[in-house]
Scaffold this active site. Structure first.
Site, PDB file in Angstrom:
ATOM      1  CB  ALA A   8      10.205   1.536  13.445  1.00 34.21           C
ATOM      2  N   PRO A   9       8.771   3.262  11.035  1.00 35.82           N
ATOM      3  CG  PRO A   9       7.144   4.870  10.475  1.00 35.82           C
ATOM      4  CD  PRO A   9       8.640   4.640  10.500  1.00 35.82           C
ATOM      5  N   GLY A  10       7.598   1.350   9.366  1.00 36.35           N
ATOM      6  CA  GLY A  10       7.153   0.255   8.514  1.00 36.35           C
ATOM      7  C   GLY A  10       6.710   0.609   7.122  1.00 36.35           C
ATOM      8  N   GLY A  11       6.806   1.858   6.718  1.00 34.01           N
ATOM      9  CA  GLY A  11       6.364   2.238   5.371  1.00 34.01           C
ATOM     10  C   GLY A  11       7.154   1.529   4.285  1.00 34.01           C
ATOM     11  CE  LYS A  12      12.453   4.878   3.264  1.00 37.47           C
ATOM     12  NZ  LYS A  12      11.821   5.602   4.395  1.00 37.47           N
TER      13      LYS A  12
ATOM     14  CG  ASP B 120      13.235   0.112  14.626  1.00 37.31           C
ATOM     15  OD1 ASP B 120      13.411   0.751  13.562  1.00 37.31           O
ATOM     16  OD2 ASP B 120      13.207   0.646  15.747  1.00 37.31           O
TER      17      ASP B 120
ATOM     18  CG  ASP C 238      22.526  -1.723  17.725  1.00 43.52           C
ATOM     19  OD1 ASP C 238      22.568  -1.373  16.531  1.00 43.52           O
ATOM     20  OD2 ASP C 238      23.212  -1.184  18.604  1.00 43.52           O
TER      21      ASP C 238
ATOM     22  CG  ASP D  11      15.187   4.725   5.794  1.00 47.67           C
ATOM     23  OD1 ASP D  11      15.819   5.695   5.337  1.00 47.67           O
ATOM     24  OD2 ASP D  11      14.035   4.816   6.257  1.00 47.67           O
TER      25      ASP D  11
ATOM     26  CB  CYS E  89      14.595  11.463   5.686  1.00 48.54           C
ATOM     27  SG  CYS E  89      14.693  11.202   7.471  1.00 48.54           S
TER      28      CYS E  89
END
Length: 449
Positions: free
Chosen positions: A275-279, A295, A324, A343, A396
């Site tokens: 989440a949120p799904g960009g990658k 997620d 999980d 990520d 990040c």
């Protein structure tokens, strides 16, 4: 939140009050994302702009408030109104030629005249029954700041938090980690990040998008393959091709994940914290793969589904599952993956340009906590990688404990892990906004066959 007048047109006093309510929420431990969701739609854009502005100057205006109001009334909303008003005053039009106290490279909200800020701030408290008695105090405090601004700023700047607008512990950690770049990093964190687009190669191209943007009168550059950066951020609905799924908003650093992970059509791939799904979407855009997207939050996983639908990827060979990542028996069927994207959760210290409240919400003790979770996720996921496969570790963050130190320790724990070329630590330091990226860390590992 206290009630805010609803009108067809909103005044600055409405925005000041709504912004103060959001600032108050952050000071109480809530994220701006969550608190802004409760702001009336008609006020949300202006409130976000002002609230972000305050977050990028909170160290400074908090110090000024402490100097001007020795015994502040026990009213958190009044305190927040005062902080918002001081932040707007310090960049008022009368002071627009002074840059010594302004670490914001470009403004993301209108610049008001001092009398307008004072008048509208007083109106904001006058319209609230619980704040009306503080109207005189607010007026006197703001006018006192205007009169003595140079001396007040000089005194405030004796404190690092007021200079760099980050907590002292954060400043100290960045300084230790990047002794030659720490000041530039802190200053860059107070600049709003550019609006970067990732072109969906299955529905459009950079060339087509650049032509569409030019036809719409929007200036843009393409600093990297598949990427476009707008000269001026716009609402997504104002940019051609959003509803058609031609592109997604994604920072240049985040766009590298799906490019670093070795992919070929037919591979079995895991996006472990999707989440949120960009990658997730980018992986599916790059190759015809069999993808499992995990997620731990079912609600956030719904956003992944929505993003995939808009991009025309919901018909791809992808499964979304709420689980999980550490708890392998709850989701893993024992079949190994050719490639795994981890990520992992982190302090998000690399994206404070876009979420300026993060620096004030985090605590130094959060870093070892997130590092511990990261270790557990990586160790669990490594079991699912087939011999000869790859795991990409991504955060990040700019803190080494969540980046390079984590990667080094992982390789020491796993004799069958071989570190591969990857960007490592990316820092938001580029002078050109069009080439600027968020703070990210990447480490790629191959599993010995």
């Amino acid at each position: 939140m206290s009630s805010i007048p609803t009108r067809n047109t909103t005044s600055l006093s409405d925005t000041i009050l709504a912004s103060a309510q959001n600032v108050q929420a952050v000071l109480a431990g809530a994220s701006l994302t969550d608190s802004l969701a409760a702001t009336p739609a008609a006020l949300r854009a202006s409130t976000q702009a002002v609230a972000f502005h305050v977050m990028r100057r909170l160290g400074l205006v908090f110090e000024i408030k402490q100097m001007l109001v020795q015994r502040a009334p026990p009213n958190p909303l009044f305190d927040a109104v005062l902080l918002v008003s001081l932040a707007l005053l310090d960049t008022a039009v009368e002071f627009s030629d002074e840059t010594s106290s302004d670490h914001v490279a470009r403004r993301d909200l209108p610049v008001y005249a001092v009398h307008t800020v004072v008048d509208q701030a007083v109106n904001a408290v006058a319209g609230q029954r619980k704040l009306q008695t503080y109207k005189g105090l607010l007026n006197a405090t703001l006018r006192g700041f205007i009169r003595e601004r140079p001396a007040i700023l000089a005194q405030a700047r004796q404190y690092p938090e007021a200079v760099f607008n980050h907590p002292n512990w954060w400043i100290a950690k960045v300084r230790r980690a990047y002794p030659d770049q720490w000041q530039a990093l802190l200053v860059a964190a107070n600049r709003p990040g550019p609006m970067a687009l990732r072109v969906n190669a299955r529905r459009s191209s950079v060339e087509k998008m650049m032509a569409e943007l030019a036809a719409a009168g929007l200036e843009a550059t393409s600093p990297a393959p598949g990427a476009i950066v707008l000269s001026t951020p716009r609402p997504v609905q104002a940019v051609p091709g959003f509803e058609e799924g031609w592109w997604s908003v994604q920072d240049l650093a985040a766009q590298q994940a799906a490019q670093i992970l070795p992919l070929q059509s037919g591979m079995r791939v895991l996006d472990a914290c999707s989440a949120p799904g960009g990658k997730t979407a980018h992986l599916l855009e790059r190759a015809d793969i069999d993808l499992l997207a995990l997620d731990s939050d079912p609600i956030r996983l719904e956003r992944v589904a929505q993003n995939l639908h808009r991009l025309g990827l919901d018909g791809a060979n992808v499964e979304l599952r709420a689980a999980d990542a550490i708890d392998l028996p709850s989701w893993w069927d024992g079949r190994h993956f050719d490639a795994v994207l981890a990520d992992v959760p982190c302090t998000a210290s690399g994206i404070v340009r876009r979420h300026p409240d993060i620096r004030w919400l985090r605590r130094e003790t959060d870093i070892p906590k997130t590092a511990s979770v990261q270790r557990k996720i990586m160790d669990a996921l490594w079991q699912t990688v087939k011999p000869g496969g790859h795991l990409l570790y991504s955060t990040c963050s700019i803190f080494p404990q969540e980046g390079e130190q984590q990667a080094v320790q992982f390789e020491k724990r796993h004799a069958d892990a071989v570190r591969q070329p990857a960007p490592g630590q990316l820092l938001p330091l580029a002078d050109e906004q069009s080439a600027s990226c968020d703070g990210f860390f990447y480490a790629l590992f191959a599993k010995k066959a």
